[in-house]
Design an enzyme around this catalytic site. Structure first.
Site, PDB file in Angstrom:
ATOM      1  N   ASN A  78      78.586  82.049  15.901  1.00  0.00           N
ATOM      2  CA  ASN A  78      78.408  82.828  17.122  1.00  0.00           C
ATOM      3  C   ASN A  78      79.407  83.962  17.170  1.00  0.00           C
ATOM      4  O   ASN A  78      80.612  83.739  17.033  1.00  0.00           O
ATOM      5  CB  ASN A  78      78.610  81.932  18.353  1.00  0.00           C
ATOM      6  CG  ASN A  78      78.164  82.624  19.622  1.00  0.00           C
ATOM      7  OD1 ASN A  78      76.996  82.979  19.760  1.00  0.00           O
ATOM      8  ND2 ASN A  78      79.086  82.846  20.538  1.00  0.00           N
ATOM      9  N   GLU A  79      78.909  85.162  17.342  1.00  0.00           N
ATOM     10  CA  GLU A  79      79.769  86.333  17.539  1.00  0.00           C
ATOM     11  C   GLU A  79      81.045  86.288  16.700  1.00  0.00           C
ATOM     12  O   GLU A  79      82.156  86.210  17.243  1.00  0.00           O
ATOM     13  CB  GLU A  79      80.108  86.485  19.022  1.00  0.00           C
ATOM     14  CG  GLU A  79      78.908  86.801  19.870  1.00  0.00           C
ATOM     15  CD  GLU A  79      79.253  87.167  21.317  1.00  0.00           C
ATOM     16  OE1 GLU A  79      80.329  86.790  21.791  1.00  0.00           O
ATOM     17  OE2 GLU A  79      78.419  87.844  21.947  1.00  0.00           O
ATOM     18  N   GLU A  94      71.208  87.769  23.232  1.00  0.00           N
ATOM     19  CA  GLU A  94      71.712  87.346  24.539  1.00  0.00           C
ATOM     20  C   GLU A  94      71.666  88.537  25.483  1.00  0.00           C
ATOM     21  O   GLU A  94      71.926  89.672  25.098  1.00  0.00           O
ATOM     22  CB  GLU A  94      73.177  86.896  24.448  1.00  0.00           C
ATOM     23  CG  GLU A  94      73.426  85.644  23.655  1.00  0.00           C
ATOM     24  CD  GLU A  94      74.922  85.293  23.627  1.00  0.00           C
ATOM     25  OE1 GLU A  94      75.683  85.754  24.508  1.00  0.00           O
ATOM     26  OE2 GLU A  94      75.332  84.580  22.703  1.00  0.00           O
TER      27      GLU A  94
HETATM   28  C1  GLA Z   1      78.854  85.821  24.506  1.00  0.00           C
HETATM   29  C2  GLA Z   1      78.718  84.461  23.848  1.00  0.00           C
HETATM   30  C3  GLA Z   1      78.080  83.432  24.720  1.00  0.00           C
HETATM   31  C4  GLA Z   1      78.569  83.548  26.144  1.00  0.00           C
HETATM   32  C5  GLA Z   1      78.308  84.933  26.634  1.00  0.00           C
HETATM   33  C6  GLA Z   1      78.669  85.149  28.070  1.00  0.00           C
HETATM   34  O1  GLA Z   1      77.844  86.680  24.244  1.00  0.00           O
HETATM   35  O2  GLA Z   1      78.030  84.515  22.620  1.00  0.00           O
HETATM   36  O3  GLA Z   1      78.387  82.158  24.197  1.00  0.00           O
HETATM   37  O4  GLA Z   1      79.923  83.249  26.202  1.00  0.00           O
HETATM   38  O5  GLA Z   1      79.060  85.831  25.878  1.00  0.00           O
HETATM   39  O6  GLA Z   1      78.303  86.424  28.512  1.00  0.00           O
END
Ligand code: GLA
Ligand code: ZN
Length: 672
Positions: free
Chosen positions: A148-149, A304
């Site tokens: 993730n990110e 997202e």
């Molecule tokens: C990021 C993360 C998510 C969440 C969002 C909240 O994009 O990937 O897990 O924390 O932010 O906006």
């Protein structure tokens, strides 16, 4: 299951609700009501998937997936490496990140891990492999979401060693490194690779070549980590595509370097709507969508977005009615094949308990947000034909990560702000206002097929950019360069012999000095004699003013004030079959708008629609071999009249082709 739909849904964290079976049951029913067809699972599930080392518990996840599948909901399955369990950090402290002052973090947060650590790599490999083995072939799974990110950096001894090896590979000898980094300055000459340390405010932070290489290393090391994550998945389940979710204007990683190892780019978009001017926010967001699309020059996924308000921004403003739909359609317009949210159900505790979600703590479907989400879900079903189309652009703006790193680090001419992104946005939005799709590319990408290329503040030239520009102009392209370009080489060493380096003849001018203006100070650009296009009487400029000398170029605008009044400020030079424009100062948007209107004519480019494009309207298009769709969005507070001919378009979405209410989206299909 029908995968030929626009993916609609988002992050779902059932692991937070395993003790509430009634809630889990309701969730799926709500998803169906909201026309949700896809959820992302497992992003932060490691501690439940592997509660102790080597003890894997996947059955709860499998049950959830079976149930989703039975209801026709697809799964994007994440690997859990974005946050690790406590036992892992306790057993193997080396997995925890070390900051630039060389302190090891405690367990906590997320992204708090070293990408070099062999132990972390092995633990991630193991769980990924198990996950792929146990659940990868599940028919619900349509896509892998790796971690993730990704982001951040680690300065631990393992990373230091890996950095030294990376440098050795790049430079082969320490003499070459010293030369490339100009280490004679301040007597910082290295005698061996073993002496090199990553940049630190407690130590070396003034060697710009070191800083730049460190950032490149961090990207490469992260790419290597991702590659291994993917390999572990593919060893068991080789057939499903792979994505990583990227972030808004994230500086830490050069995302282009991930292009070859992932199948689909995806990103997380959280614009601050209703802050200043929604049209400007739309421009900024649109540019990010276009950056993402251009990483692979393919449709991407909006992984997202928030159905209501986030909770981490300074102010968590709600989206006004229709904003959600407008933002979602904008993503599709720029090339996304999905609208996905963070998150389906709002978490009950911890730091995201007030982050917006499709289902909030109240838990009912009779909420404004749920209604808007359902309504949008239904509408997406009607525009499926956008799938299979792509965005094509005739013009491009260059926005380059390495250039940005170097410029920010440079010391001078304006440490209070160079406004690189803002200047790129000016070119971007000037093109958009003319009703064109725009590609946003980096300095390594091919420019030969574009009609116009704008390269604002390309301070650092790399990968033979100047050679490709020369060819581009020679062969008839229109090129726009600005002040503070072609100043340093790939190692951040100043070019000798005049700037913009390698383009003095192409541009027909040379930059002699650059003046930095104090905050609030300004100058003006006024038309030069016999200028060639329609110019407002004058444009305000701030921050930076280039003092240039023309050779073969012709002045279009000159400075009004200061000791350089009368000096050329905007110039054009014919070179080969093309033209090279130079914008010498950080001038206001209107100047770009007027100049780019002229460029369109010069390049013989037609806007995507006929007639005038009112302020606050965004026009985009997607097309396939057989069809072209025009998407028109109104970001004004009031309705806008459009003068479009009904004979030319079918209306795919929207009430009227002549009147677009505030925050509404019109989707048209061009009649053949
Ligand atoms: C990021 C993360 C998510 C969440 C969002 C909240 O994009 O990937 O897990 O924390 O932010 O906006
Ligand atoms: Zn490390």
């Amino acid at each position: 299951m029908d995968y030929s739909q626009i993916l609609y849904g988002g992050d779902y964290n059932p692991e937070q609700w395993l003790k509430y079976p009634d809630i889990l049951e309701k969730d799926v029913l709500y998803m169906k009501k909201a026309h949700i067809n896809t959820v992302t699972l497992g992003v932060f599930s490691w501690a439940i998937l592997e509660p102790e080392e080597g003890n894997f518990c996947f059955s709860w996840l499998e049950d959830i997936m079976d149930n989703l599948y039975a209801h026709g909901i697809a799964v994007i399955l994440a690997t859990p490496s974005g946050a690790r369990p406590k036992w892992l950090a306790e057993l193997y402290p080396e997995v925890l990140r070390v900051d630039e002052s060389r302190n090891r973090n405690l367990f906590g947060g997320r992204h708090n891990h070293c990408y070099t650590s062999p132990v972390y790599r092995e633990k991630v490999r193991r769980i990924n492999k198990e996950l792929a083995l146990r659940l990868g072939k599940h028919p619900a799974v349509i896509l892998w979401h790796i971690s993730n990110e990704y982001g951040g950096e680690c300065h631990c001894p393992l990373c230091q060693q890996a950095f030294r090896v990376w440098l050795q590979k790049k430079y082969a000898s320490i003499e070459v490194l010293n030369e490339s980094w100009c280490t004679t300055f301040w007597s910082h000459i290295y005698q061996s690779f073993a002496q090199i340390e990553s940049p630190s405010s407690r130590g070396e932070s003034m060697i710009h070549g070191l800083n730049l290489d460190w950032k490149r290393f961090v990207t490469d090391q992260t790419v290597d980590f991702v590659r291994r994550e993917i390999k572990a998945i593919k060893s068991e389940e080789p057939n499903k595509p792979i994505t990583i979710n990227m972030m808004y204007d994230y500086e830490g990683l050069n995302y282009h370097k991930f292009a070859d190892i992932i199948d689909i780019v995806s990103w997380d978009s959280y614009p601050t709507w209703h802050k200043d001017n929604d049209y400007e926010t739309a421009m900024q967001t649109g540019m990010q969508h276009d950056i993402m699309r251009c990483i692979k020059h393919k449709p991407f996924l909006l992984m997202e977005s928030c159905p209501s308000a986030t909770n981490w921004q300074g102010v968590s403003k709600l989206k006004k009615p229709n904003m959600l739909a407008a933002a979602s359609f904008q993503a599709l317009a720029h090339g996304s094949n999905s609208v996905l949210y963070f998150q389906i159900r709002q978490s009950r505790g911890s730091c995201e308990k007030f982050h917006g979600a499709v289902i909030d703590h109240y838990g009912g479907e009779d909420t404004r947000v749920f209604r808007e989400v359902s309504d949008l879900g239904k509408q997406l079903g009607n525009i499926k034909e956008l799938l299979g189309t792509v965005v094509h652009a005739d013009v491009a703006v260059v926005y380059d990560w390495e250039n940005r790193w170097a410029m920010k680090d440079a010391m001078g001419p304006r440490n209070k702000g160079l406004f690189y992104k803002e200047v790129v946005e000016k070119s971007y939005s000037a093109f958009r206002k003319q009703g064109l799709n725009v590609d946003v590319i980096d300095m390594e990408q091919d420019i030969s097929a574009y009609k116009i290329v704008a390269a604002p503040m390309v301070y650092l030239f790399r990968c033979g950019f100047e050679e490709r520009v020369r060819k581009f102009v020679e062969q008839g392209g229109i090129f726009v360069l600005t002040y503070w370009s072609g100043i340093v080489d790939e190692n951040d060493r100043c070019f000798l012999g005049g700037t913009p380096h390698g383009l003095l003849d192409v541009m027909g001018m040379r930059s002699m000095e650059i003046d930095a203006l104090y905050d609030g100070e300004s100058n003006f650009l006024v038309p030069a004699e016999n200028t060639i296009y329609e110019i407002a009487s004058k444009y305000r400029c701030q921050h930076l003013c280039d003092l240039i000398e023309v050779t073969t170029a012709r002045a279009l605008m000159i400075y009004q004030d200061d000791f350089y009044h009368g000096y050329p400020a905007v110039t054009v030079n014919r070179f080969g079959g093309g033209q090279a424009y130079y914008i010498g100062a950080d001038v206001e948007q209107k100047c770009y708008d007027d100049l780019y209107r002229h460029l369109l004519k010069e390049a013989d480019l037609e806007p995507l629609i006929e007639g005038t494009i009112s302020e606050g309207i965004e026009i985009t298009s997607r097309k396939s071999q057989n069809a072209e769709y025009i998407i028109i969005q109104n970001y004004n507070d009031t309705a806008v009249q459009m003068n479009l001919s009904e004979n030319r378009y079918h209306v795919l979405r929207g009430a009227s082709i002549h009147n677009i209410p505030s925050l509404e989206t019109l989707i048209l299909k061009r009649k053949q």
